[in-house]
Enzyme design. Structure first.
Site, PDB file in Angstrom:
ATOM      1  CG  HIS A 151      -0.148   0.075   2.512  1.00 48.39           C
ATOM      2  ND1 HIS A 151       0.243   1.244   3.084  1.00 48.39           N
ATOM      3  CD2 HIS A 151       0.328  -0.912   3.298  1.00 48.39           C
ATOM      4  CE1 HIS A 151       0.920   0.989   4.187  1.00 48.39           C
ATOM      5  NE2 HIS A 151       0.988  -0.316   4.339  1.00 48.39           N
ATOM      6  CG  HIS A 199      13.221  -2.282 -14.074  1.00 49.20           C
ATOM      7  ND1 HIS A 199      14.131  -2.846 -14.929  1.00 49.20           N
ATOM      8  CD2 HIS A 199      12.359  -3.285 -13.755  1.00 49.20           C
ATOM      9  CE1 HIS A 199      13.828  -4.125 -15.126  1.00 49.20           C
ATOM     10  NE2 HIS A 199      12.764  -4.410 -14.407  1.00 49.20           N
TER      11      HIS A 199
HETATM   12  O1  JB2 Z   1      17.550   4.765 -29.062  1.00 53.76           O
HETATM   13  C1  JB2 Z   1      17.077   3.644 -29.284  1.00 53.76           C
HETATM   14  C2  JB2 Z   1      17.709   2.437 -28.877  1.00 53.76           C
HETATM   15  N1  JB2 Z   1      18.864   2.170 -28.211  1.00 53.76           N
HETATM   16  C3  JB2 Z   1      18.951   0.828 -28.112  1.00 53.76           C
HETATM   17  N2  JB2 Z   1      15.872   3.504 -29.948  1.00 53.76           N
HETATM   18  C4  JB2 Z   1      15.315   2.291 -30.218  1.00 53.76           C
HETATM   19  N3  JB2 Z   1      14.134   2.255 -30.862  1.00 53.76           N
HETATM   20  N4  JB2 Z   1      15.909   1.134 -29.842  1.00 53.76           N
HETATM   21  C5  JB2 Z   1      17.072   1.217 -29.181  1.00 53.76           C
HETATM   22  N5  JB2 Z   1      17.874   0.247 -28.688  1.00 53.76           N
HETATM   23  C6  JB2 Z   1      17.562  -1.170 -28.802  1.00 53.76           C
HETATM   24  O2  JB2 Z   1      17.003  -1.622 -27.580  1.00 53.76           O
HETATM   25  C7  JB2 Z   1      18.740  -2.075 -29.067  1.00 53.76           C
HETATM   26  O3  JB2 Z   1      19.122  -2.057 -30.412  1.00 53.76           O
HETATM   27  C8  JB2 Z   1      18.184  -3.433 -28.614  1.00 53.76           C
HETATM   28  O4  JB2 Z   1      17.497  -4.096 -29.645  1.00 53.76           O
HETATM   29  C9  JB2 Z   1      17.181  -3.038 -27.522  1.00 53.76           C
HETATM   30  C10 JB2 Z   1      17.643  -3.427 -26.134  1.00 53.76           C
HETATM   31  O5  JB2 Z   1      17.599  -4.827 -26.064  1.00 53.76           O
HETATM   32  P1  JB2 Z   1      18.261  -5.678 -24.903  1.00 53.76           P
HETATM   33  O6  JB2 Z   1      17.852  -7.101 -25.113  1.00 53.76           O
HETATM   34  O7  JB2 Z   1      19.704  -5.349 -24.813  1.00 53.76           O
HETATM   35  O8  JB2 Z   1      17.643  -5.110 -23.571  1.00 53.76           O
HETATM   36  P2  JB2 Z   1      16.107  -4.855 -23.189  1.00 53.76           P
HETATM   37  O9  JB2 Z   1      16.006  -3.422 -22.905  1.00 53.76           O
HETATM   38  O10 JB2 Z   1      15.172  -5.456 -24.154  1.00 53.76           O
HETATM   39  O11 JB2 Z   1      15.965  -5.717 -21.841  1.00 53.76           O
HETATM   40  C11 JB2 Z   1      16.665  -5.385 -20.661  1.00 53.76           C
HETATM   41  O12 JB2 Z   1      15.753  -4.861 -19.698  1.00 53.76           O
HETATM   42  C12 JB2 Z   1      14.682  -5.743 -19.380  1.00 53.76           C
HETATM   43  C13 JB2 Z   1      13.729  -5.025 -18.441  1.00 53.76           C
HETATM   44  C14 JB2 Z   1      17.302  -6.670 -20.148  1.00 53.76           C
HETATM   45  O13 JB2 Z   1      18.087  -6.382 -19.027  1.00 53.76           O
HETATM   46  C15 JB2 Z   1      16.226  -7.679 -19.779  1.00 53.76           C
HETATM   47  O14 JB2 Z   1      16.796  -8.844 -19.219  1.00 53.76           O
HETATM   48  C16 JB2 Z   1      15.233  -7.044 -18.795  1.00 53.76           C
HETATM   49  N6  JB2 Z   1      14.158  -7.990 -18.509  1.00 53.76           N
END
Ligand code: JB2
Length: 210
Positions: free
Chosen positions: A137, A146
Site C-alpha cells: 500500500h 524499474h
Molecule cells: O535509441 C534507441 C535504442 N537504443 C537501443 N531507440 C530504439 N528504438 N531502440 C534502441 N535500442 C535497442 O534496444 C537495441 O538495439 C536493442 O534491440 C534493444 C535493447 O535490447 P536488450 O535485449 O539489450 O535489452 P532490453 O532493454 O530489451 O531488456 C533489458 O531490460 C529488461 C527489463 C534486459 O536487461 C532484460 O533482461 C530485462 N528484462
C-alpha cells in the site's frame, strides 16, 4: 480493450514480453522500431525501421506507442520523444497482475504477470513493475523506475526516478530509494538509499555510486 495501433520501441528481450502483454490486452502491435533497423521479427511483430520513423507514424494511422527498453534513462527520453511526435503512451498490464482499484497509474507503464500493486499506490509514467513484484500500500514508484522480478516492497516505500531494484530485492516499510540509485539483486533495504548510490547485501549497504 484496444486503443488503436501501437508502435513498440526496442526489439530486445523486454520487447518480447511487452508485445505479448499488449496483445493479451487486445492491442494491435503495428510494428517495432529499433536502433538496428535490420528487418526481422520480435515474437512475430516486424521491425520496420529506427526512431527516424516516429514523426511519420501518425500519418500512417498509428495512435499509440510503448517504449520497451530496459535502460531507465533511455526509456524516459524516448517516451517523451514519442509524446512530442503526437503518440499516446499506452500501458502494458498483464491480465495476471493484480492492480488495486485505488492505485494510480501513469502512462507507458509495464506491469508483468504475477505483480501485485496494493491500495493507493502511485505508479508513474514509464515505470516497470516486473514479473511477480509486490508493491504494498501507498507505494510511490517514480518515472522510469524499474522494480525487477520478485521484488517485495512493503508499505509506503518510494522509488525515485530511473532507480533500479534488482531481482528479488526487498525494502522494509517507509524507506526511500533515491533517483538513479541501483539496488543489487537480493539486497534487503532497511535504510534510505541516496540518489545515484549503488547498494548491495543484507542489510543493504551503499558500496559506491552509479
Ligand atoms: O535509441 C534507441 C535504442 N537504443 C537501443 N531507440 C530504439 N528504438 N531502440 C534502441 N535500442 C535497442 O534496444 C537495441 O538495439 C536493442 O534491440 C534493444 C535493447 O535490447 P536488450 O535485449 O539489450 O535489452 P532490453 O532493454 O530489451 O531488456 C533489458 O531490460 C529488461 C527489463 C534486459 O536487461 C532484460 O533482461 C530485462 N528484462
Amino acid at each position: 480493450m484496444s486503443a488503436g495501433p501501437v508502435i513498440v520501441l526496442g526489439a530486445g528481450g523486454h520487447a518480447k514480453v511487452v508485445i505479448e502483454l499488449l496483445r493479451a490486452s487486445g492491442h494491435e502491435v503495428f510494428g517495432v522500431l529499433d536502433a538496428d533497423p535490420t528487418p526481422r521479427t520480435v515474437v512475430d511483430a516486424p521491425v520496420i525501421g529506427d526512431d527516424s520513423r516516429l514523426e511519420s507514424l501518425k500519418a500512417e494511422g498509428v495512435t499509440h506507442a510503448f517504449i520497451a527498453i530496459g535502460d531507465n534513462g533511455l526509456r524516459l527520453r524516448l517516451g517523451r520523444k514519442a509524446q512530442r511526435a503526437g503518440l499516446e503512451l499506452v500501458n502494458a498490464v498483464s491480465p495476471f497482475a493484480r492492480v488495486s482499484p485505488s492505485a494510480r497509474l501513469g502512462v507507458g507503464i509495464a506491469i508483468m504477470a504475477g505483480a501485485v500493486i496494493n491500495a493507493e499506490s502511485d505508479i508513474r509514467d514509464l515505470a516497470i513493475i516486473n514479473t511477480g513484484a509486490v508493491i504494498d500500500h501507498d507505494g510511490l514508484i517514480c518515472e522510469a523506475a524499474h522494480v525487477a522480478p520478485g521484488c517485495a516492497l512493503a508499505g509506503d516505500v518510494t522509488v525515485g526516478q530511473r532507480a533500479f531494484l534488482g531481482v528479488g530485492s526487498s525494502v522494509i516499510p517507509g524507506r526511500h530509494i533515491g533517483e538513479d540509485a541501483v539496488v543489487g539483486a537480493g539486497a534487503c533495504v532497511v535504510h534510505d538509499i541516496p540518489a545515484s548510490a549503488l547498494a548491495m547485501g543484507v542489510p543493504a549497504r551503499v558500496t559506491g555510486r552509479v
